[in-house]
Design a protein around this motif. Structure first.
Motif, PDB file in Angstrom:
ATOM      1  N   GLN A 190       8.520  -1.857 -12.558  1.00 33.42           N
ATOM      2  CA  GLN A 190       9.246  -0.593 -12.678  1.00 33.42           C
ATOM      3  C   GLN A 190      10.594  -0.627 -11.959  1.00 33.42           C
ATOM      4  N   TYR A 191      10.762  -1.586 -11.038  1.00 36.64           N
ATOM      5  CA  TYR A 191      11.987  -1.644 -10.231  1.00 36.64           C
ATOM      6  C   TYR A 191      12.523  -3.074 -10.217  1.00 36.64           C
ATOM      7  N   PRO A 192      12.995  -3.548 -11.370  1.00 35.23           N
ATOM      8  CA  PRO A 192      13.396  -4.952 -11.479  1.00 35.23           C
ATOM      9  C   PRO A 192      14.556  -5.349 -10.563  1.00 35.23           C
ATOM     10  N   GLY A 193      15.366  -4.382 -10.137  1.00 35.01           N
ATOM     11  CA  GLY A 193      16.506  -4.694  -9.267  1.00 35.01           C
ATOM     12  C   GLY A 193      16.177  -4.672  -7.790  1.00 35.01           C
ATOM     13  N   ARG A 194      14.922  -4.406  -7.455  1.00 37.86           N
ATOM     14  CA  ARG A 194      14.490  -4.333  -6.064  1.00 37.86           C
ATOM     15  C   ARG A 194      13.299  -5.260  -5.850  1.00 37.86           C
ATOM     16  N   LYS A 195      13.110  -5.669  -4.611  1.00 36.04           N
ATOM     17  CA  LYS A 195      12.004  -6.561  -4.282  1.00 36.04           C
ATOM     18  C   LYS A 195      10.847  -5.766  -3.703  1.00 36.04           C
ATOM     19  N   VAL A 196       9.676  -5.897  -4.304  1.00 39.61           N
ATOM     20  CA  VAL A 196       8.478  -5.247  -3.770  1.00 39.61           C
ATOM     21  C   VAL A 196       7.982  -6.016  -2.549  1.00 39.61           C
ATOM     22  N   ILE A 197       7.739  -5.294  -1.475  1.00 38.36           N
ATOM     23  CA  ILE A 197       7.191  -5.881  -0.252  1.00 38.36           C
ATOM     24  C   ILE A 197       5.934  -5.111   0.126  1.00 38.36           C
ATOM     25  N   GLY A 198       4.827  -5.802   0.223  1.00 39.53           N
ATOM     26  CA  GLY A 198       3.576  -5.172   0.624  1.00 39.53           C
ATOM     27  C   GLY A 198       3.561  -4.918   2.125  1.00 39.53           C
ATOM     28  N   ILE A 199       3.199  -3.701   2.502  1.00 39.43           N
ATOM     29  CA  ILE A 199       3.121  -3.318   3.911  1.00 39.43           C
ATOM     30  C   ILE A 199       1.663  -3.013   4.247  1.00 39.43           C
ATOM     31  N   ASP A 200       1.121  -3.720   5.217  1.00 43.91           N
ATOM     32  CA  ASP A 200      -0.273  -3.523   5.615  1.00 43.91           C
ATOM     33  C   ASP A 200      -0.426  -2.147   6.269  1.00 43.91           C
ATOM     34  N   VAL A 201      -1.181  -1.267   5.624  1.00 45.25           N
ATOM     35  CA  VAL A 201      -1.361   0.095   6.141  1.00 45.25           C
ATOM     36  C   VAL A 201      -2.818   0.388   6.503  1.00 45.25           C
ATOM     37  N   ARG A 202      -3.624  -0.647   6.660  1.00 42.58           N
ATOM     38  CA  ARG A 202      -5.059  -0.424   6.848  1.00 42.58           C
ATOM     39  C   ARG A 202      -5.361   0.468   8.052  1.00 42.58           C
ATOM     40  N   ASN A 203      -4.710   0.207   9.172  1.00 40.99           N
ATOM     41  CA  ASN A 203      -4.997   1.011  10.364  1.00 40.99           C
ATOM     42  C   ASN A 203      -4.384   2.399  10.260  1.00 40.99           C
ATOM     43  N   LEU A 204      -3.221   2.483   9.634  1.00 43.90           N
ATOM     44  CA  LEU A 204      -2.595   3.789   9.426  1.00 43.90           C
ATOM     45  C   LEU A 204      -3.435   4.645   8.487  1.00 43.90           C
ATOM     46  N   TYR A 205      -4.031   4.011   7.495  1.00 48.11           N
ATOM     47  CA  TYR A 205      -4.821   4.745   6.498  1.00 48.11           C
ATOM     48  C   TYR A 205      -6.005   5.466   7.131  1.00 48.11           C
ATOM     49  N   GLU A 206      -6.503   4.933   8.235  1.00 49.39           N
ATOM     50  CA  GLU A 206      -7.583   5.611   8.955  1.00 49.39           C
ATOM     51  C   GLU A 206      -7.159   7.021   9.375  1.00 49.39           C
ATOM     52  N   ASN A 207      -5.858   7.200   9.578  1.00 50.58           N
ATOM     53  CA  ASN A 207      -5.325   8.494  10.005  1.00 50.58           C
ATOM     54  C   ASN A 207      -4.785   9.323   8.840  1.00 50.58           C
ATOM     55  N   GLY A 208      -5.021   8.843   7.615  1.00 46.37           N
ATOM     56  CA  GLY A 208      -4.760   9.672   6.448  1.00 46.37           C
ATOM     57  C   GLY A 208      -3.453   9.453   5.726  1.00 46.37           C
ATOM     58  N   GLY A 209      -2.686   8.419   6.087  1.00 44.45           N
ATOM     59  CA  GLY A 209      -1.388   8.255   5.435  1.00 44.45           C
ATOM     60  C   GLY A 209      -1.062   6.822   5.094  1.00 44.45           C
ATOM     61  N   MET A 210       0.009   6.681   4.292  1.00 47.78           N
ATOM     62  CA  MET A 210       0.473   5.363   3.889  1.00 47.78           C
ATOM     63  C   MET A 210       1.992   5.301   4.084  1.00 47.78           C
ATOM     64  N   VAL A 211       2.678   4.492   3.296  1.00 49.99           N
ATOM     65  CA  VAL A 211       4.095   4.205   3.536  1.00 49.99           C
ATOM     66  C   VAL A 211       4.992   5.418   3.288  1.00 49.99           C
ATOM     67  N   HIS A 212       4.792   6.104   2.179  1.00 48.10           N
ATOM     68  CA  HIS A 212       5.667   7.223   1.841  1.00 48.10           C
ATOM     69  C   HIS A 212       5.576   8.330   2.883  1.00 48.10           C
TER      70      HIS A 212
END
Length: 367
Positions: free
Chosen positions: A332-354
């Motif tokens: 969906q974003y061919p001009g940008r590079k997708v980078i995976g961000i590990d959110v496992r510990n943050l997800y315990e508190n109910g949120g992710m990257v956005h």
């Protein structure tokens, strides 16, 4: 002469009253990204240590394409964060700091909403923030938009007395449409109340004026299911004026959406009445396990990603579906590079990257 002055004043007043603002879509050019760095003052050192690698990774990924504005709790925290970033070999040229006390990290919800006026000038909207219906402390975080505005010397529209509004509770397509869940905006249920006594029509008028939209699409959502009472950015995002990123029906049902809401979501149309093209992201294959080994009860969503100037930060969970989701988003974003961000510990508190990022669009600041 007096009549001319009176006419000029009236016309000026009408124009001021008619002023609406435009919330630029996330994929438009940024000046920078704002982050509230996790600290130990509210939730302890263990919490901070478990989640802050996510902030290191985000800063490293973002700094090559835009400014990264880090909000540190105090000067001691700033020194600690600088040392941490340098230890992780993060270039500091595009990184700067502001010192404000915060309650937590969720800048998408409590931070400034940067908008543009009719002349393209950038200013801040300071909506009310009450800790997702007074579930958590919020007094420090509620001050953040005003503090940033003062430091930047930028105009701030104070909406605190008008309406509580969390950035993650709304999604806009950049072309006149806003989507939200009633449960996290206008619900009057105890423990979920943002705006006591507000009507749907009043909320729509606020969105039309201050986000610059002409169409509001409501899902019912669910109150009490999570802290946010079902923020829209957990399962739906506009990629552009015509395309919606979401999830398949089974995954949405597992998240708690009703059949009615799924139908509303899937049949949603833009300002021209054209149904959005839909791109479906999987949920994680497995229920999320934190990086320190705690098994959680929910699968993870990849929809809560963040689009920056040169990269797209996608929540990753150490799950087999990480690469599948990353590839779909990359397409969906061919001009940008997708980078995976590990959110496992943050997800315990109910949120992710956005949830923990907030964009400042490029443009002249309105003083």
């Amino acid at each position: 002469m007096n009549k001319l002055f009176t006419l000029t004043f009236v016309l000026s007043f009408i124009c001021t009253m008619a002023q609406t603002y435009h919330f630029p879509e996330e994929s438009s050019r940024h000046e920078g990204t704002w982050l509230q760095w996790p600290h130990h003052y509210q939730h302890g050192t263990t919490y901070r240590q478990r989640v802050e690698q996510t902030w290191i990774d985000m800063t490293k990924a973002l700094q090559s394409g835009e400014k990264v504005h880090i909000i540190a709790y105090d000067e001691d925290e700033k020194k600690r964060i600088v040392s941490l970033l340098e230890k992780n070999k993060v270039p500091m040229k595009n990184v700067d700091f502001k010192i404000y006390p915060t309650d937590d990290v969720w800048v998408r919800d409590n931070g400034p909403i940067f908008v543009k006026d009719s002349k393209g000038n950038v200013l801040i909207e300071d909506w009310g923030f009450n800790g997702w219906g007074e579930k958590f402390d919020f007094e420090n975080c509620d001050e953040i938009p005003k503090s940033i505005g003062k430091d930047l010397g930028i105009k701030v529209i104070d909406l605190n007395e008008e309406m509580v509004n969390e950035g993650g509770s709304v999604e806009t397509d950049g072309n006149g449409v806003l989507m939200a869940c009633k449960s996290s905006v206008i619900s009057q249920e105890k423990g979920a109340t943002r705006n006591k006594g507000i009507t749907q029509e009043e909320a729509e008028e606020m969105f039309e004026t201050y986000y610059g939209v002409s169409k509001v699409i409501w899902l019912d959502g669910v109150t009490g299911l999570d802290v946010t009472d079902m923020h829209i950015d957990g399962f739906m995002k506009f990629a552009n004026h015509n395309t919606m990123i979401t999830m398949n029906e089974d995954d949405l049902l597992e998240l708690g959406l009703s059949d009615k809401d799924i139908n509303t979501l899937y049949t949603a149309s833009n300002v021209d009445g054209k149904e959005y093209k839909k791109v479906y992201l999987p949920a994680t294959k497995n229920k999320v396990k934190t990086a320190y080994g705690k098994q959680l009860d929910e699968k993870g969503s990849y929809v809560n990603y963040y689009v920056a100037n040169t990269v797209v930060l996608v929540p990753n969970y150490g799950d087999p579906n990480d690469q599948i989701a990353n590839k779909i988003i990359q397409d969906q974003y061919p001009g940008r590079k997708v980078i995976g961000i590990d959110v496992r510990n943050l997800y315990e508190n109910g949120g992710m990257v956005h949830c923990v990022t907030q964009q400042q669009p490029e443009g002249k600041l309105m003083k």
